[in-house]
Scaffold this motif. Sequence first.
Motif, PDB file in Angstrom:
ATOM      1  N   MET A 123      58.461  20.597  24.980  1.00 37.79           N
ATOM      2  CA  MET A 123      59.036  19.648  24.858  1.00 37.79           C
ATOM      3  C   MET A 123      58.662  19.021  23.833  1.00 37.79           C
ATOM      4  O   MET A 123      60.181  19.219  22.544  1.00 37.79           O
ATOM      5  N   GLY A 124      57.724  19.067  22.734  1.00 33.05           N
ATOM      6  CA  GLY A 124      57.807  18.832  21.495  1.00 33.05           C
ATOM      7  C   GLY A 124      58.540  19.971  20.987  1.00 33.05           C
ATOM      8  O   GLY A 124      59.383  19.407  19.592  1.00 33.05           O
ATOM      9  N   VAL A 150      52.417  10.682  30.207  1.00 29.42           N
ATOM     10  CA  VAL A 150      53.534  10.303  29.082  1.00 29.42           C
ATOM     11  C   VAL A 150      53.368   8.866  28.899  1.00 29.42           C
ATOM     12  O   VAL A 150      51.850   8.074  29.064  1.00 29.42           O
ATOM     13  N   SER A 197      63.658  12.691  24.214  1.00 33.79           N
ATOM     14  CA  SER A 197      62.860  13.039  25.760  1.00 33.79           C
ATOM     15  C   SER A 197      63.702  14.357  25.984  1.00 33.79           C
ATOM     16  O   SER A 197      63.439  14.901  26.688  1.00 33.79           O
ATOM     17  N   GLU A 198      64.677  13.402  26.641  1.00 35.86           N
ATOM     18  CA  GLU A 198      65.406  13.262  27.636  1.00 35.86           C
ATOM     19  C   GLU A 198      66.013  14.648  27.348  1.00 35.86           C
ATOM     20  O   GLU A 198      67.465  15.240  28.386  1.00 35.86           O
ATOM     21  N   SER A 201      54.003  18.331  27.705  1.00 42.95           N
ATOM     22  CA  SER A 201      55.215  17.184  26.049  1.00 42.95           C
ATOM     23  C   SER A 201      54.645  18.316  24.836  1.00 42.95           C
ATOM     24  O   SER A 201      55.863  17.820  23.777  1.00 42.95           O
ATOM     25  N   MET A 238      63.011  19.044  20.750  1.00 37.59           N
ATOM     26  CA  MET A 238      62.653  17.567  19.859  1.00 37.59           C
ATOM     27  C   MET A 238      62.320  18.386  18.406  1.00 37.59           C
ATOM     28  O   MET A 238      63.590  17.641  18.326  1.00 37.59           O
ATOM     29  N   SER A 277      64.856  17.587  27.719  1.00 38.67           N
ATOM     30  CA  SER A 277      64.458  17.961  29.318  1.00 38.67           C
ATOM     31  C   SER A 277      66.155  18.596  29.807  1.00 38.67           C
ATOM     32  O   SER A 277      66.098  19.264  30.074  1.00 38.67           O
ATOM     33  N   THR A 331      55.408   8.549  23.608  1.00 44.96           N
ATOM     34  CA  THR A 331      55.595   9.544  23.522  1.00 44.96           C
ATOM     35  C   THR A 331      55.657  10.077  24.911  1.00 44.96           C
ATOM     36  O   THR A 331      55.503  10.080  25.846  1.00 44.96           O
ATOM     37  N   PRO A 332      56.559  11.836  25.362  1.00 47.07           N
ATOM     38  CA  PRO A 332      56.578  12.526  24.069  1.00 47.07           C
ATOM     39  C   PRO A 332      58.092  11.513  23.024  1.00 47.07           C
ATOM     40  O   PRO A 332      58.517  11.582  23.272  1.00 47.07           O
ATOM     41  N   HIS A 333      57.691  12.241  22.161  1.00 42.62           N
ATOM     42  CA  HIS A 333      59.010  11.962  20.796  1.00 42.62           C
ATOM     43  C   HIS A 333      58.964  12.605  19.562  1.00 42.62           C
ATOM     44  O   HIS A 333      57.596  12.258  18.791  1.00 42.62           O
ATOM     45  N   TRP A 334      59.360  13.216  19.158  1.00 46.29           N
ATOM     46  CA  TRP A 334      59.150  13.676  17.228  1.00 46.29           C
ATOM     47  C   TRP A 334      58.516  13.244  16.542  1.00 46.29           C
ATOM     48  O   TRP A 334      58.216  13.164  15.642  1.00 46.29           O
TER      49      TRP A 334
END
Length: 306
Positions: free
Chosen positions: A162-163, A286, A214-215, A159, A166, A218, A107-110
């Motif tokens: 960012m989410g 994270v 995630s990357e 996060s 994502m 960003s 995490t973070p991840h959708w």
Amino acid sequence: MKKTKLWLMFSLVAVLMLSACNSGTNSDQGNNGGTGEGESSASVGSQVNHQIIGIDPGAGIMKATATAIEEYGLSDWTLVEGSGAAMTATLDKAIKNEEPIIITGWTPHWMFAKYDLKYLEDPKLVYGEAEEIHTVVRLGLQEDQPEAYQFLSNFKWTSDEMGEIMTAIQEGQDPEEAARAWAEANSDRVDEWTEGVNPVDGTEFKFSYVAWDSEIASTNLLKVIMEDRLGFKVTALQVEAGPMWTGVANADVDATVAAWLPLTHADYWNQFQDQVEDLGANMEGVKTGLVVPAYMDITSIEDLAN
């Protein structure tokens, strides 16, 4: 009559003795059978074919998982190499069928927004404590491009933020357009990051990043902000982790905002720390580890050991 009574008494004693024996046997089965810890963990292993579904072999989480397999005595388990996309596709299929699955997750991840997932406890701390995502730039960037250096120094987000990008990308939106839509909807945050930064006129800038969701989020966000707000001409190179770090260290690339420290990219940091400049964390808290659907009756990596 007396013989009949004696026979009845003998029969009753025999029944009671047999019941006592069966009770003891059932108790033993309860301790060593399907509800016992040993059989339960063996069942989890057999249900998933003793496989942990991983991502690309160069990722730090794969190295950490190989260590976890050794530390937790999972000698009969296999870490399956693949990609982030293949891993999430396998996860999606398993969850739709309510099947057990164990994956390498972060995490973070959708996927944590889309599915009900949980991390397995890691009492040996193989995956370490919470990590951070750092911004790492080439040596000399502050002197060569002070505007970019200042902007990247200002950039820090959460996060949850960012989410949002994502999730939009996962739902089919183009990454750059998803990032641009977020920047337009959160102009106050962009104002914070660009405060005191003077626009330039077409100065070229180059990012490198790994192909993690995630990357992707960003890096595309910074690309559109630097182009739309600050006048840079930005190139974003999607590469493996090794070339990402090597590019910054060799000054072939100006920066990456995708450095996971202190664990995931520890080897690269140890190798290149004298050849790059770390601007610090752009995201805190994270996490990496082994992840399962919430419906699986398992709580710890230790439960996987037979």
